[in-house]
Scaffold this active site. Structure first.
Site, PDB file in Angstrom:
ATOM      1  N   GLY B  30     -14.167  14.772 -36.804  1.00  0.00           N
ATOM      2  CA  GLY B  30     -14.555  13.438 -35.935  1.00  0.00           C
ATOM      3  C   GLY B  30     -13.602  12.538 -37.141  1.00  0.00           C
ATOM      4  O   GLY B  30     -13.424  11.580 -36.539  1.00  0.00           O
ATOM      5  N   CYS B 240     -28.223  18.484  -5.612  1.00  0.00           N
ATOM      6  CA  CYS B 240     -26.836  19.235  -5.441  1.00  0.00           C
ATOM      7  C   CYS B 240     -26.906  19.304  -3.696  1.00  0.00           C
ATOM      8  O   CYS B 240     -27.753  19.879  -3.611  1.00  0.00           O
ATOM      9  CB  CYS B 240     -26.082  19.733  -6.206  1.00  0.00           C
ATOM     10  SG  CYS B 240     -24.413  20.486  -5.319  1.00  0.00           S
ATOM     11  N   CYS B 243     -24.717  22.645  -3.325  1.00  0.00           N
ATOM     12  CA  CYS B 243     -25.731  23.916  -3.872  1.00  0.00           C
ATOM     13  C   CYS B 243     -27.674  24.195  -4.862  1.00  0.00           C
ATOM     14  O   CYS B 243     -27.517  24.873  -4.934  1.00  0.00           O
ATOM     15  CB  CYS B 243     -25.134  24.245  -5.367  1.00  0.00           C
ATOM     16  SG  CYS B 243     -25.172  23.040  -6.684  1.00  0.00           S
ATOM     17  N   CYS B 265     -22.823  17.642  -6.515  1.00  0.00           N
ATOM     18  CA  CYS B 265     -22.074  18.159  -8.368  1.00  0.00           C
ATOM     19  C   CYS B 265     -20.271  17.890  -8.306  1.00  0.00           C
ATOM     20  O   CYS B 265     -19.548  17.736  -7.480  1.00  0.00           O
ATOM     21  CB  CYS B 265     -21.918  19.954  -8.596  1.00  0.00           C
ATOM     22  SG  CYS B 265     -22.998  20.531  -8.383  1.00  0.00           S
ATOM     23  N   CYS B 271     -20.041  24.019  -9.261  1.00  0.00           N
ATOM     24  CA  CYS B 271     -21.111  23.899  -8.007  1.00  0.00           C
ATOM     25  C   CYS B 271     -20.663  24.949  -6.426  1.00  0.00           C
ATOM     26  O   CYS B 271     -21.530  25.890  -5.914  1.00  0.00           O
ATOM     27  CB  CYS B 271     -20.288  22.988  -7.419  1.00  0.00           C
ATOM     28  SG  CYS B 271     -21.666  22.290  -5.820  1.00  0.00           S
TER      29      CYS B 271
HETATM   30 ZN    ZN Z   1     -23.792  21.535  -6.466  1.00  0.00          ZN
END
Ligand code: ZN
Lengths: 205, 284
Positions: B30, B240, B243, B265, B271
């Site tokens: 970090g 989505c 998909c 997506c 996807c």
């Molecule tokens: Zn998708």
């Protein structure tokens, strides 16, 4: 086969990245080590690490009876300059260093400051075998819960190492290399505990 | 392969410089390690920090994936892949699973990363405290002193103003209980993926010349308050359109003809894999 300063150094670097990201896991530099001429005074892995990280922009110190010869060789290979312990960006502690020298090197190594904790020393410590020695439990970033390792010569470095790393983010990052061309990293974030009977507390001075 | 370039574009000295910085970055999770950023043949702000990390890491056996806001096919992603493969000869892939190095802008892939992979995130603004403190010297001091009340105040002011923490992306995280870090402009949805990830995550900022890291299995928490917890983008009741996934980050799009909104997506390669999986199941 000669060392390929582009491709062999790239694979050494990636193994360094893997070792640093996964403290206690050993990586093997055997293939790259075989590309080197036989080294007399230091381990092949030490040379490989020197060639991966050193150049004229950084400094180093060698702790060894053969300091002069090894320093000269590293300087010739990398054009990096040997300096006093307290200034060195990289400290190479070779196998023939005494416990006292090892402790002194760690005590003197720079830990950075709170504004610039990266201005700290990386320690490369040669050991006979990174799998044999005192059993320890590691935890911290890069480690899923806990991992177990055994490292040699713990009494000489663990106390000094823990002392140096008391105030994260200040600290030193240690890399152990052995005669079988294996490498293990213990960055400053790694917490080290003794494992069972052979507890290490009285070694913490 | 273009022989007028060094392997991976850079000379070895440039690689060494960024490599040393990267090793420190992994050792101090970090913390933003400064490095001497090089001029690159792509515009700044197009991921030169990420690209420099990729070039310092890559070897002949790597397989590279580059994604820009979830897409493997964007001009930016394609240009970066071309530069890297022209100067290294390495294979590129769209598959998250099949890549050893994944350079990404603004997303952590949906497919969980594996331990032998490295994710490289492109960072435009590495300093999470810059919003309220313009001086680099001062922000370095605040990090040194772990003085993060300003970061909390900034989030609190957003809540007072908007009723929620209004960070769209790049919501600050606490790393290893020590440093507040800008995760790069990933959606809040991706923040939890940074926590205890199996893979090493490196972040590079070219213009600001900083590299920082999240080692595997490192504790990462998004800054939040007890009564105003950290909330991710919600796609409740949406899936989505291609998909059917409803557990991923979705883009809201508008159908130009009908004017209706639909969801898709953001991670296009994932996807496509989901679509293919469904089709092969359907064939059975
Ligand atoms: Zn998708």
């Amino acid at each position: 086969m000669n060392l390929d300063v582009v491709h062999d150094i790239q694979t050494v670097y990636r193994k360094l990245v893997t070792a640093t990201s996964r403290p206690g896991n050993s990586v093997v530099l055997e293939r790259e080590a075989k590309t080197l001429d036989i080294q007399m005074e230091c381990l092949s892995s030490t040379i490989l690490l020197a060639r991966t990280v050193l150049d004229p922009e950084v400094t180093f110190k060698v702790i060894s009876k053969a300091e002069e010869a090894v320093s000269r060789m590293i300087n010739q290979l990398t054009y990096s300059k040997p300096v006093d312990l307290a200034e060195a960006d990289f400290i190479f502690i070779l196998q023939d260093a005494s416990d006292e020298q090892m402790k002194e090197a760690l005590n003197m190594a720079k830990v950075g400051n709170l504004l610039n904790p990266h201005e700290s020393a990386m320690i490369i410590l040669e050991v006979p075998d990174v799998t044999k020695g005192v059993s320890m439990i590691l935890s911290g970033p890069g480690i899923q819960e806990e991992s177990f390792i055994s490292l040699p010569n713990v009494s000489a470095w663990l106390g000094a190492r823990n002392e140096k790393n008391k105030e994260f983010p200040l600290g030193i990052d240690m890399y152990f290399v052995d005669q079988q061309d294996r490498l293990i990293a213990l960055p400053r974030t790694t917490q080290i505990k003794g494992n069972g009977g052979e507890i290490i507390w009285d070694m913490l001075q | 392969m273009n022989k007028t370039y060094n392997f991976a574009f850079f000379d070895e000295g440039s690689k060494r410089e960024i490599r040393r910085a990267t090793l420190k970055a992994i050792a101090i999770p970090g913390y933003q390690v400064p490095f001497a950023s090089r001029e690159m043949p792509i515009g700044r702000g197009w991921g030169t920090g990420g690209l420099q990390l990729t070039l310092s890491l890559i070897g002949k056996d790597d397989v590279l994936k580059v994604i820009d806001q979830g897409s493997d096919e964007s001009v930016n992603a394609v240009n970066i892949k071309k530069l890297v493969s022209d100067t290294t000869g390495v294979r590129t892939t769209d598959s998250t699973k099949g890549a050893s190095l994944i350079q990404s802008r603004h997303r952590v892939p949906e497919v969980p990363l594996q331990r032998d992979q490295i994710l490289i995130l492109q960072v435009p603004l590495p300093e999470p405290l810059r919003n309220f403190e313009p001086s680099e010297h001062e922000t370095k001091k605040l990090h040194a002193e772990r003085e993060y009340s300003g970061a909390w105040l900034m989030l609190f002011e957003q809540i007072m103003k908007y009723g929620i923490m209004a960070t769209d992306a790049d919501h600050p995280v606490m790393v290893h209980d020590r440093y507040v870090m800008a995760p790069s402009p990933i959606p809040r949805f991706d923040n939890s993926k940074l926590d205890n990830n199996e893979a090493l995550i490196l972040l590079g900022a070219g213009r600001e010349k900083k590299v920082y890291a999240i080692p595997p299995y490192t504790n990462i928490s998004s800054l939040a308050f007890d009564d105003y917890g950290f909330e991710i983008e919600s796609f409740a009741n949406h899936a989505c359109i291609l998909c059917g996934s409803n557990d991923v980050f979705l883009d809201e799009l508008v159908d130009e003809e009908s004017g209706e909104t639909y969801f898709q997506c953001n991670d296009t390669s994932n996807c496509l894999e989901m679509v293919n999986q469904k089709q092969s199941l359907g064939v059975k």
